[in-house]
Design a protein around this motif. Sequence first.
Motif, PDB file in Angstrom:
ATOM      1  N   LYS A 199       0.830  -1.203   0.000  1.00  0.00           N
ATOM      2  CA  LYS A 199       0.000   0.000   0.000  1.00  0.00           C
ATOM      3  C   LYS A 199       0.858   1.244   0.000  1.00  0.00           C
ATOM      4  N   HIS A 200       1.860   1.195   0.868  1.00  0.00           N
ATOM      5  CA  HIS A 200       2.728   2.337   1.029  1.00  0.00           C
ATOM      6  C   HIS A 200       3.403   2.686  -0.293  1.00  0.00           C
ATOM      7  N   ARG A 201       3.843   1.644  -0.990  1.00  0.00           N
ATOM      8  CA  ARG A 201       4.539   1.883  -2.250  1.00  0.00           C
ATOM      9  C   ARG A 201       3.576   2.417  -3.310  1.00  0.00           C
ATOM     10  N   ALA A 202       2.343   1.925  -3.290  1.00  0.00           N
ATOM     11  CA  ALA A 202       1.350   2.423  -4.253  1.00  0.00           C
ATOM     12  C   ALA A 202       1.177   3.929  -4.071  1.00  0.00           C
ATOM     13  N   VAL A 246       4.518   5.815  -5.148  1.00  0.00           N
ATOM     14  CA  VAL A 246       4.757   5.840  -6.595  1.00  0.00           C
ATOM     15  C   VAL A 246       3.768   6.808  -7.265  1.00  0.00           C
ATOM     16  N   ALA A 247       2.498   6.765  -6.822  1.00  0.00           N
ATOM     17  CA  ALA A 247       1.513   7.688  -7.404  1.00  0.00           C
ATOM     18  C   ALA A 247       1.949   9.130  -7.171  1.00  0.00           C
ATOM     19  N   GLN A 248       2.432   9.370  -5.976  1.00  0.00           N
ATOM     20  CA  GLN A 248       2.906  10.706  -5.613  1.00  0.00           C
ATOM     21  C   GLN A 248       4.062  11.131  -6.529  1.00  0.00           C
ATOM     22  N   GLN A 249       4.984  10.230  -6.737  1.00  0.00           N
ATOM     23  CA  GLN A 249       6.152  10.553  -7.574  1.00  0.00           C
ATOM     24  C   GLN A 249       5.753  10.768  -9.033  1.00  0.00           C
ATOM     25  N   GLN A 253      -5.537   2.036  -2.729  1.00  0.00           N
ATOM     26  CA  GLN A 253      -4.984   1.075  -1.781  1.00  0.00           C
ATOM     27  C   GLN A 253      -5.819   1.098  -0.512  1.00  0.00           C
ATOM     28  N   GLY A 254      -5.602   0.095   0.292  1.00  0.00           N
ATOM     29  CA  GLY A 254      -6.451  -0.130   1.450  1.00  0.00           C
ATOM     30  C   GLY A 254      -6.516   1.009   2.458  1.00  0.00           C
ATOM     31  N   ASN A 255      -5.567   1.945   2.399  1.00  0.00           N
ATOM     32  CA  ASN A 255      -5.593   3.024   3.383  1.00  0.00           C
ATOM     33  C   ASN A 255      -6.625   4.102   3.061  1.00  0.00           C
ATOM     34  N   LEU A 256      -7.215   4.039   1.879  1.00  0.00           N
ATOM     35  CA  LEU A 256      -8.148   5.098   1.494  1.00  0.00           C
ATOM     36  C   LEU A 256      -9.527   4.869   2.106  1.00  0.00           C
ATOM     37  N   SER A 257     -10.207   5.958   2.426  1.00  0.00           N
ATOM     38  CA  SER A 257     -11.597   5.857   2.874  1.00  0.00           C
ATOM     39  C   SER A 257     -12.456   5.497   1.657  1.00  0.00           C
ATOM     40  N   VAL A 271      -2.275   3.634  -9.596  1.00  0.00           N
ATOM     41  CA  VAL A 271      -1.307   2.746  -8.957  1.00  0.00           C
ATOM     42  C   VAL A 271      -2.040   2.008  -7.846  1.00  0.00           C
ATOM     43  N   ALA A 272      -1.996   0.687  -7.885  1.00  0.00           N
ATOM     44  CA  ALA A 272      -2.840  -0.066  -6.951  1.00  0.00           C
ATOM     45  C   ALA A 272      -2.128  -1.302  -6.424  1.00  0.00           C
ATOM     46  N   THR A 273      -2.601  -1.765  -5.292  1.00  0.00           N
ATOM     47  CA  THR A 273      -2.170  -3.069  -4.797  1.00  0.00           C
ATOM     48  C   THR A 273      -3.126  -4.123  -5.354  1.00  0.00           C
ATOM     49  N   ASP A 274      -2.734  -5.380  -5.286  1.00  0.00           N
ATOM     50  CA  ASP A 274      -3.591  -6.441  -5.810  1.00  0.00           C
ATOM     51  C   ASP A 274      -4.952  -6.458  -5.155  1.00  0.00           C
ATOM     52  N   VAL A 275      -4.938  -6.349  -3.830  1.00  0.00           N
ATOM     53  CA  VAL A 275      -6.213  -6.447  -3.117  1.00  0.00           C
ATOM     54  C   VAL A 275      -7.135  -5.308  -3.536  1.00  0.00           C
ATOM     55  N   ALA A 276      -6.576  -4.088  -3.592  1.00  0.00           N
ATOM     56  CA  ALA A 276      -7.413  -2.935  -3.930  1.00  0.00           C
ATOM     57  C   ALA A 276      -7.945  -3.034  -5.351  1.00  0.00           C
TER      58      ALA A 276
END
Length: 404
Positions: free
Chosen positions: A249-252, A255-258, A270-274, A294-299
């Motif tokens: 999640k953190h990397r997603a 990377v999106a930020q960059q 990613q899972g941290n989003l509301s 940019v996403a994680t598999d779960v998201a």
Amino acid sequence: MSFESFGLHPSIMDGVAALKYVKPTPIQLQSIPPVMQGRDLIGLAQTGTGKTAAFALPVLQRLLNGPRGRIRALIISPTRELAEQIGEAINALGQRTGLKSLPIYGGVSMVHQVQRLRAGVEIVVACPGRLLDHVWKGTIDLSQVEVLIIDEADRMFDMGFMPDVRNILRCLEKPRQTLLFSATMPDDIRRLARDILKDPVTVQIGHTAPAKTVSHALYPVKQHRKTSLLIELLRDIEADSVLVFTRTKHRAERVAQQLKQAGYRATSLQGNLSQPRRQAALNGFRSGLYKVLVATDVAARGIDILSISHVVNYDMPETIDGYTHRIGRTGRVEKNGDALTLVTSADAAMVQAIERVLKATLERRTLKGFDYALPVADNSGRHPSHPQRQQRRRPVYRKRIGKN
Ligand code: ADP
Ligand code: MG
């Protein structure tokens, strides 16, 4: 074969036309007739093969006749995004039928869902957890369900929802039609199918579908140069919409930020989003506001965006199934897609395994002019005025590129 041959009601054919479906996909072709006859069914096919309409069309047809305002079809889905998407597809296909559907998932208020349930719907598309909350609170009546659809059964199992699904099954009346869809058939799903399906028809669509329409390429690179390479690759490809997968999640997020800093319309999922922010990210990606997600598999599980032109594996997925699932997001229904995978030396075994499954050697590509050898310290891009930046200019590295 055309959609006309199924004998669907004209109001449903209007929905098919509205979605501009011209030819049924193979799973639709093989599933719709037996489901219309009332048979139970196991549908095995990868993501992107058109499973939603395969069950939605015959279910709409069935519900046209008979009582309204009570839940007669229940679709169980592993994630809220999928539940939303199925709900939207049903609304679009059934737009002229007057049948109402309601997605039910957690992370949003129950009150609103209860109000919609009270107002009366015929089709519920639910994630297991929240559905059980309603069952236990007595705010949903499943006693009139005549068709049950379990979508993405293998995902549901991976996510630990099987006990919930079994609990839901206990709330349903026995004589009903049951459809089960899955990309793979592990033993637990086979057991579930044996327990709950009556004399089912099995429809299986070949395992190779995603590989055919997708071109795969590997980009060997050092871990710390991945983001810079991605930025350069995005410059090169004229992409409609690019789905980038990261392992965490953190990397997603990072990377999106960059990518944003590099001038791309990018966002992360990613899972941290509301829930509202997830929805905003998805809607923005779907509408074209964001070109890169940019996403994680779960998201990203099961995200259905037809126009995805490129899938980039920023990190190699952990399993081969993970690879085919990710790649299944591009190259859907006769559209060509590209799958780019950034690989480090640590991924060698996985690359081999994937090549074995795809029965092909994947093309290795290098990006011309890209500085593959830049050292670790200067990769972050977060400190543009960092003294070490000077290193980038040192001719020794230029020379190394020259040799490549
Ligand atoms: P699955 O559930 O198998 O992953 P979906 O049902 O989500 O696949 O369908 C994938 C995409 O293909 C969706 O965007 C859907 O609208 C589209 N689609 C489905 N059936 C057809 C068809 N017969 N013709 C064209 N597009 C279709
Ligand atoms: Mg689906």
